[in-house]
Motif scaffolding. Structure first.
Motif, PDB file in Angstrom:
ATOM      1  N   ALA A 233     -34.430 -24.342 -15.018  1.00 10.91           N
ATOM      2  CA  ALA A 233     -35.830 -23.999 -14.751  1.00 10.91           C
ATOM      3  C   ALA A 233     -35.844 -22.590 -14.176  1.00 10.91           C
ATOM      4  CB  ALA A 233     -36.437 -24.982 -13.760  1.00 10.91           C
ATOM      5  N   PRO A 234     -36.465 -21.622 -14.826  1.00 12.57           N
ATOM      6  CA  PRO A 234     -36.392 -20.232 -14.366  1.00 12.57           C
ATOM      7  C   PRO A 234     -36.942 -20.076 -12.949  1.00 12.57           C
ATOM      8  CG  PRO A 234     -37.356 -20.368 -16.556  1.00 12.57           C
ATOM      9  CD  PRO A 234     -37.267 -21.763 -16.045  1.00 12.57           C
ATOM     10  N   VAL A 235     -36.209 -19.371 -12.118  1.00  9.72           N
ATOM     11  CA  VAL A 235     -36.656 -19.056 -10.763  1.00  9.72           C
ATOM     12  C   VAL A 235     -37.298 -17.669 -10.813  1.00  9.72           C
ATOM     13  CG1 VAL A 235     -36.018 -18.815  -8.347  1.00  9.72           C
ATOM     14  CG2 VAL A 235     -34.743 -20.410  -9.815  1.00  9.72           C
ATOM     15  N   VAL A 236     -38.600 -17.627 -10.625  1.00 10.52           N
ATOM     16  CA  VAL A 236     -39.351 -16.366 -10.648  1.00 10.52           C
ATOM     17  C   VAL A 236     -39.382 -15.840  -9.225  1.00 10.52           C
ATOM     18  CG1 VAL A 236     -41.530 -15.260 -11.245  1.00 10.52           C
ATOM     19  CG2 VAL A 236     -40.732 -17.245 -12.555  1.00 10.52           C
ATOM     20  N   THR A 237     -38.762 -14.674  -8.994  1.00  8.31           N
ATOM     21  CA  THR A 237     -38.563 -14.238  -7.622  1.00  8.31           C
ATOM     22  C   THR A 237     -38.325 -12.736  -7.555  1.00  8.31           C
ATOM     23  OG1 THR A 237     -37.321 -14.748  -5.595  1.00  8.31           O
ATOM     24  CG2 THR A 237     -36.075 -14.736  -7.669  1.00  8.31           C
ATOM     25  N   THR A 238     -37.992 -12.257  -6.380  1.00 10.63           N
ATOM     26  CA  THR A 238     -37.734 -10.838  -6.159  1.00 10.63           C
ATOM     27  C   THR A 238     -36.437 -10.423  -6.841  1.00 10.63           C
ATOM     28  OG1 THR A 238     -36.453 -11.216  -4.147  1.00 10.63           O
ATOM     29  CG2 THR A 238     -38.856 -11.014  -3.900  1.00 10.63           C
ATOM     30  N   PRO A 239     -36.270  -9.134  -7.102  1.00  7.75           N
ATOM     31  CA  PRO A 239     -35.009  -8.680  -7.703  1.00  7.75           C
ATOM     32  C   PRO A 239     -33.775  -9.064  -6.881  1.00  7.75           C
ATOM     33  CG  PRO A 239     -36.669  -6.983  -7.940  1.00  7.75           C
ATOM     34  CD  PRO A 239     -37.279  -8.046  -7.070  1.00  7.75           C
ATOM     35  N   ALA A 240     -33.855  -8.937  -5.562  1.00  5.81           N
ATOM     36  CA  ALA A 240     -32.693  -9.257  -4.721  1.00  5.81           C
ATOM     37  C   ALA A 240     -32.341 -10.734  -4.808  1.00  5.81           C
ATOM     38  CB  ALA A 240     -32.964  -8.849  -3.279  1.00  5.81           C
ATOM     39  N   ALA A 241     -33.354 -11.597  -4.708  1.00  3.65           N
ATOM     40  CA  ALA A 241     -33.094 -13.036  -4.798  1.00  3.65           C
ATOM     41  C   ALA A 241     -32.618 -13.419  -6.195  1.00  3.65           C
ATOM     42  CB  ALA A 241     -34.359 -13.814  -4.440  1.00  3.65           C
ATOM     43  N   ALA A 242     -33.183 -12.794  -7.219  1.00  2.00           N
ATOM     44  CA  ALA A 242     -32.774 -13.088  -8.602  1.00  2.00           C
ATOM     45  C   ALA A 242     -31.306 -12.750  -8.816  1.00  2.00           C
ATOM     46  CB  ALA A 242     -33.648 -12.321  -9.581  1.00  2.00           C
ATOM     47  N   ARG A 243     -30.859 -11.622  -8.284  1.00  2.97           N
ATOM     48  CA  ARG A 243     -29.443 -11.250  -8.435  1.00  2.97           C
ATOM     49  C   ARG A 243     -28.539 -12.282  -7.775  1.00  2.97           C
ATOM     50  NH1 ARG A 243     -31.602  -6.045  -7.379  1.00  2.97           N
ATOM     51  NH2 ARG A 243     -31.052  -6.210  -5.165  1.00  2.97           N
ATOM     52  N   THR A 244     -28.899 -12.711  -6.581  1.00  2.69           N
ATOM     53  CA  THR A 244     -28.073 -13.680  -5.855  1.00  2.69           C
ATOM     54  C   THR A 244     -28.020 -15.011  -6.576  1.00  2.69           C
ATOM     55  OG1 THR A 244     -28.566 -12.635  -3.733  1.00  2.69           O
ATOM     56  CG2 THR A 244     -27.824 -14.923  -3.675  1.00  2.69           C
ATOM     57  N   LEU A 245     -29.166 -15.505  -7.020  1.00  2.00           N
ATOM     58  CA  LEU A 245     -29.202 -16.821  -7.656  1.00  2.00           C
ATOM     59  C   LEU A 245     -28.587 -16.796  -9.047  1.00  2.00           C
ATOM     60  CD1 LEU A 245     -32.702 -18.087  -6.494  1.00  2.00           C
ATOM     61  CD2 LEU A 245     -30.454 -18.671  -5.576  1.00  2.00           C
ATOM     62  N   ALA A 246     -28.706 -15.670  -9.755  1.00  2.00           N
ATOM     63  CA  ALA A 246     -28.057 -15.556 -11.068  1.00  2.00           C
ATOM     64  C   ALA A 246     -26.542 -15.682 -10.914  1.00  2.00           C
ATOM     65  CB  ALA A 246     -28.430 -14.239 -11.729  1.00  2.00           C
ATOM     66  N   LYS A 247     -25.987 -15.121  -9.860  1.00  2.00           N
ATOM     67  CA  LYS A 247     -24.544 -15.241  -9.611  1.00  2.00           C
ATOM     68  C   LYS A 247     -24.142 -16.683  -9.340  1.00  2.00           C
ATOM     69  CE  LYS A 247     -24.083 -10.564  -7.702  1.00  2.00           C
ATOM     70  NZ  LYS A 247     -23.859  -9.767  -6.468  1.00  2.00           N
ATOM     71  N   ARG A 248     -25.090 -17.489  -8.893  1.00  4.64           N
ATOM     72  CA  ARG A 248     -24.814 -18.899  -8.610  1.00  4.64           C
ATOM     73  C   ARG A 248     -25.132 -19.796  -9.794  1.00  4.64           C
ATOM     74  NH1 ARG A 248     -27.660 -18.957  -2.576  1.00  4.64           N
ATOM     75  NH2 ARG A 248     -26.344 -17.305  -1.673  1.00  4.64           N
ATOM     76  N   GLY A 249     -25.465 -19.189 -10.935  1.00  5.53           N
ATOM     77  CA  GLY A 249     -25.643 -19.943 -12.171  1.00  5.53           C
ATOM     78  C   GLY A 249     -27.063 -20.317 -12.513  1.00  5.53           C
TER      79      GLY A 249
END
Length: 280
Positions: A92-108
């Protein structure tokens, strides 16, 4: 994004707790700021600071329907916790800030990064859900770098090119001058979910709106209805919702206050004059 396919008529909000809200908007289902810690557990706020949860969430992750998107204002432990990270689908896509998106993308996790005023859409036949990032500041200017970047959101649902509902989610912002632009760009807000609590960093510096700032924000963005959330779940909150109501009455804002209890479902269609046909 591909919708999960809930009722095309449903326009509803279910309050889970803190800033966690389940939105059913036509065929789309959206979750905000997932926080599923239980009373007595602690959320990490950064810099070695923790806050104890005082109230249980109304739902567990396993109770949730399939989600089309998660709207996340920022990465703090009372908005995205360890239970959410373990239990939520990573698709489910997480729509968020660039900083949070980078962190969560690293977590899969699948993420959608938005800067202020940027937009993403979910489309299903003639139904369109648009999520737009709004300005937000989590701390006064000298201290901004100490806290995560934060965003508010406008969520618009259109069917056949006609808007059915417009929601504003403040996120953990202070009431700052930049928010005046929200009403100019997005008039006719049906309902605003206002993050309050009056959280103070080191018990000194306000980093979420108290009642006075919340009332000023409502006067600024001019929603029809103000829904106070993020008010009493954690020990760091210092400003009760009664303060917000008192300040709003003094401000002569035209919005009415709509309280939603944990687990309660609110028909958003009635708030906008376009009542939902679905009442589960």
């Amino acid at each position: 994004m591909t919708p999960t396919g809930s009722s095309h008529q449903d326009l509803s909000l279910t309050f889970v707790g803190n800033a966690t809200v389940l939105l059913r908007l036509g065929p789309f289902t959206v979750l905000t700021d997932p926080n599923f810690l239980h009373a007595g557990q602690r959320a990490y706020l950064g810099y070695g600071l923790w806050s104890k949860r005082l109230r249980d969430p109304a739902l567990a992750i396993q109770d949730l329907p399939a989600l089309d998107a998660i709207v996340l204002s920022h990465l703090h432990g009372d908005h995205w916790d360890r239970v959410a990270e373990r239990g939520l689908s990573k698709h489910a896509p997480v729509v968020t800030t660039p900083a949070a998106a980078r962190t969560l993308a690293k977590r899969g996790f699948e993420t959608e990064s938005l800067r202020t005023w940027q937009t993403t859409e979910i489309v299903d036949a003639d139904h369109r859900l648009t999520i737009t990032a709004m300005p937000g500041k989590h701390a006064p200017s000298p201290l901004q770098r100490l806290l995560p970047e934060v965003m508010g959101s406008i969520v618009d649902l259109e069917t056949g090119g006609q808007r059915r509902i417009r929601l504003y989610i403040s996120g953990d912002t202070l009431c700052v001058p930049e928010l005046a632009e929200v009403a100019r760009r997005y008039p006719d807000i049906d309902a605003a979910m206002v993050h309050l609590g009056g959280t103070k960093l080191l018990k000194l510096v306000l980093v979420t709106m108290d009642g006075e700032q919340g009332a000023e924000l409502v006067k600024m963005v001019r929603p029809r209805v103000a829904i106070p959330i993020h008010t009493d779940d954690y020990t760091v909150f210092t400003s009760p919702v009664s303060e917000f109501e008192e300040q709003l009455a003094r401000s002569r804002a035209t919005a009415t206050v709509q309280h939603v209890e944990r687990g309660e479902r609110l028909d958003l269609g009635r708030l906008s004059g376009r009542s939902s046909d679905a009442h589960p």
